[in-house]
Structure formats: structure tokens, C-alpha cells
Design a protein around this motif. Sequence first.
Motif, PDB file in Angstrom:
ATOM      1  N   ASN A  62       0.805  -1.224   0.000  1.00  0.00           N
ATOM      2  CA  ASN A  62       0.000   0.000   0.000  1.00  0.00           C
ATOM      3  C   ASN A  62       0.836   1.272   0.000  1.00  0.00           C
ATOM      4  N   THR A  63       2.146   1.142   0.031  1.00  0.00           N
ATOM      5  CA  THR A  63       3.026   2.309   0.040  1.00  0.00           C
ATOM      6  C   THR A  63       3.263   2.767  -1.393  1.00  0.00           C
ATOM      7  N   ASP A  64       2.756   3.956  -1.736  1.00  0.00           N
ATOM      8  CA  ASP A  64       2.881   4.486  -3.087  1.00  0.00           C
ATOM      9  C   ASP A  64       4.104   5.402  -3.164  1.00  0.00           C
ATOM     10  N   LEU A  65       5.230   4.836  -3.557  1.00  0.00           N
ATOM     11  CA  LEU A  65       6.470   5.595  -3.619  1.00  0.00           C
ATOM     12  C   LEU A  65       6.435   6.691  -4.684  1.00  0.00           C
ATOM     13  N   VAL A  66       5.705   6.458  -5.762  1.00  0.00           N
ATOM     14  CA  VAL A  66       5.597   7.466  -6.821  1.00  0.00           C
ATOM     15  C   VAL A  66       4.842   8.688  -6.299  1.00  0.00           C
ATOM     16  N   ALA A  67       3.728   8.461  -5.596  1.00  0.00           N
ATOM     17  CA  ALA A  67       2.950   9.572  -5.037  1.00  0.00           C
ATOM     18  C   ALA A  67       3.758  10.319  -3.977  1.00  0.00           C
ATOM     19  N   LEU A  68       4.451   9.589  -3.113  1.00  0.00           N
ATOM     20  CA  LEU A  68       5.280  10.246  -2.102  1.00  0.00           C
ATOM     21  C   LEU A  68       6.364  11.098  -2.760  1.00  0.00           C
ATOM     22  N   SER A  69       6.989  10.578  -3.800  1.00  0.00           N
ATOM     23  CA  SER A  69       8.057  11.304  -4.490  1.00  0.00           C
ATOM     24  C   SER A  69       7.569  12.579  -5.152  1.00  0.00           C
ATOM     25  N   ALA A  70       6.298  12.612  -5.537  1.00  0.00           N
ATOM     26  CA  ALA A  70       5.727  13.773  -6.221  1.00  0.00           C
ATOM     27  C   ALA A  70       5.167  14.817  -5.259  1.00  0.00           C
ATOM     28  N   THR A  71       5.261  14.576  -3.970  1.00  0.00           N
ATOM     29  CA  THR A  71       4.661  15.472  -2.985  1.00  0.00           C
ATOM     30  C   THR A  71       5.348  16.834  -2.957  1.00  0.00           C
ATOM     31  N   THR A  72       4.515  17.880  -3.025  1.00  0.00           N
ATOM     32  CA  THR A  72       4.974  19.265  -2.859  1.00  0.00           C
ATOM     33  C   THR A  72       3.950  19.998  -2.002  1.00  0.00           C
ATOM     34  N   ASP A  73       4.346  21.126  -1.456  1.00  0.00           N
ATOM     35  CA  ASP A  73       3.466  21.999  -0.674  1.00  0.00           C
ATOM     36  C   ASP A  73       2.709  21.238   0.422  1.00  0.00           C
ATOM     37  N   SER A  80       8.108  13.780  18.652  1.00  0.00           N
ATOM     38  CA  SER A  80       8.987  12.826  19.333  1.00  0.00           C
ATOM     39  C   SER A  80       8.239  12.191  20.496  1.00  0.00           C
ATOM     40  N   ASP A  81       8.792  11.101  21.013  1.00  0.00           N
ATOM     41  CA  ASP A  81       8.154  10.408  22.133  1.00  0.00           C
ATOM     42  C   ASP A  81       8.247  11.192  23.439  1.00  0.00           C
ATOM     43  N   THR A  82       8.957  12.319  23.432  1.00  0.00           N
ATOM     44  CA  THR A  82       8.993  13.195  24.601  1.00  0.00           C
ATOM     45  C   THR A  82       7.853  14.213  24.555  1.00  0.00           C
ATOM     46  N   GLY A  83       7.090  14.214  23.446  1.00  0.00           N
ATOM     47  CA  GLY A  83       5.988  15.156  23.286  1.00  0.00           C
ATOM     48  C   GLY A  83       6.373  16.418  22.536  1.00  0.00           C
ATOM     49  N   ASP A  84       7.638  16.564  22.181  1.00  0.00           N
ATOM     50  CA  ASP A  84       8.111  17.720  21.419  1.00  0.00           C
ATOM     51  C   ASP A  84       7.592  17.606  19.987  1.00  0.00           C
ATOM     52  N   LYS A  85       7.002  18.690  19.452  1.00  0.00           N
ATOM     53  CA  LYS A  85       6.420  18.657  18.106  1.00  0.00           C
ATOM     54  C   LYS A  85       6.944  19.815  17.263  1.00  0.00           C
ATOM     55  N   TYR A  86       7.127  19.525  15.974  1.00  0.00           N
ATOM     56  CA  TYR A  86       7.527  20.532  15.000  1.00  0.00           C
ATOM     57  C   TYR A  86       6.636  20.405  13.774  1.00  0.00           C
ATOM     58  N   VAL A  87       6.341  21.539  13.143  1.00  0.00           N
ATOM     59  CA  VAL A  87       5.567  21.517  11.903  1.00  0.00           C
ATOM     60  C   VAL A  87       6.430  22.096  10.790  1.00  0.00           C
ATOM     61  N   LEU A  88       6.535  21.339   9.688  1.00  0.00           N
ATOM     62  CA  LEU A  88       7.220  21.798   8.486  1.00  0.00           C
ATOM     63  C   LEU A  88       6.149  22.199   7.487  1.00  0.00           C
ATOM     64  N   ARG A  89       6.201  23.435   7.033  1.00  0.00           N
ATOM     65  CA  ARG A  89       5.192  23.950   6.096  1.00  0.00           C
ATOM     66  C   ARG A  89       5.804  24.118   4.708  1.00  0.00           C
ATOM     67  N   GLY A  90       4.966  23.891   3.701  1.00  0.00           N
ATOM     68  CA  GLY A  90       5.450  23.994   2.324  1.00  0.00           C
ATOM     69  C   GLY A  90       6.493  22.938   2.017  1.00  0.00           C
ATOM     70  N   ALA A  91       6.349  21.758   2.616  1.00  0.00           N
ATOM     71  CA  ALA A  91       7.349  20.696   2.463  1.00  0.00           C
ATOM     72  C   ALA A  91       7.278  20.050   1.079  1.00  0.00           C
ATOM     73  N   PHE A  92       8.437  19.604   0.610  1.00  0.00           N
ATOM     74  CA  PHE A  92       8.531  18.958  -0.699  1.00  0.00           C
ATOM     75  C   PHE A  92       9.636  17.913  -0.658  1.00  0.00           C
ATOM     76  N   MET A  93       9.458  16.869  -1.448  1.00  0.00           N
ATOM     77  CA  MET A  93      10.497  15.840  -1.567  1.00  0.00           C
ATOM     78  C   MET A  93      11.654  16.422  -2.356  1.00  0.00           C
ATOM     79  N   THR A  94      12.877  16.170  -1.885  1.00  0.00           N
ATOM     80  CA  THR A  94      14.048  16.706  -2.580  1.00  0.00           C
ATOM     81  C   THR A  94      14.620  15.735  -3.598  1.00  0.00           C
TER      82      THR A  94
END
Length: 118
Positions: A62-73, A80-94
Motif C-alpha cells: 500500500n506504500t505508493d512511492l511514486v505519489a510520495l516522491s511527487a509530494t509538494t506543498d 517525538s516520544d517526549t511530546g516535542d512537536k515541530y511543523v514543516l510547512r510547504g514541504a517537498f520531496m528533494t
Amino acid sequence: MSQITGKCIIRLNGSELKSTDDATLNVGGVNREAVVGGGKVYGYKEETVAPTLECSVAHDKNTDLVALSATTDATIIFESDTGDKYVLRGAFMTEPASLQTTNGTASLNWSALSCERM
């Protein structure tokens, strides 16, 4: 004694990825390099560094590598398991996803416009 980060959950546009615990998050910002000459350090110069996230996901039919590779925006939440959270905005596959059959994982490399602690 406080807990040290050892695991993570990664969500891509609200859906949890089957991520392994060996992810690397770089929150971005600046690199600084010394400026030298004449046997002296004059100061430093700065270079902007984009946020990045390197992770692996368990691969199944069920893992669609083509769709993941095409991800932008995309919006990526890194928790993390310590509860620390970060949000990446406008992320894209490099680069395209890379499947490693010897361990059943695919490598995903992301960059983003910004990274903020939640």
C-alpha cells in the motif's frame, strides 16, 4: 530525570506515515562560517539553511512511492516520544523515494519553507 528522544511519529498532510525511529530533523536557520585573513578572525558570515527531514518508512503493497516522491506543498508534523512537536510547512520531496529491499524500508528526504516548534 527527563526522558530523552528515542522515537518519533511523522504525519504527512494529517496521515501518519509508517516511519521508523531513525529520522533526522534539521530545523533550519543559519550556518555561520568564520571570515579570516592576515592571521586573524574578522568575524563571520551567515548562510541560510532550509529545514530538512530525512526518514524511512516501512514499505508494503500500500506504500505508493511514486505519489510520495511527487509530494509538494505539504504539511509535515514531527512528534517525538517526549511530546516535542515541530511543523514543516510547504514541504517537498528533494529526491525520489529510495526502496531498500534488504530491510523493507523506503528512504524519504524532505525540505520545507519553514519549521516551527508547536
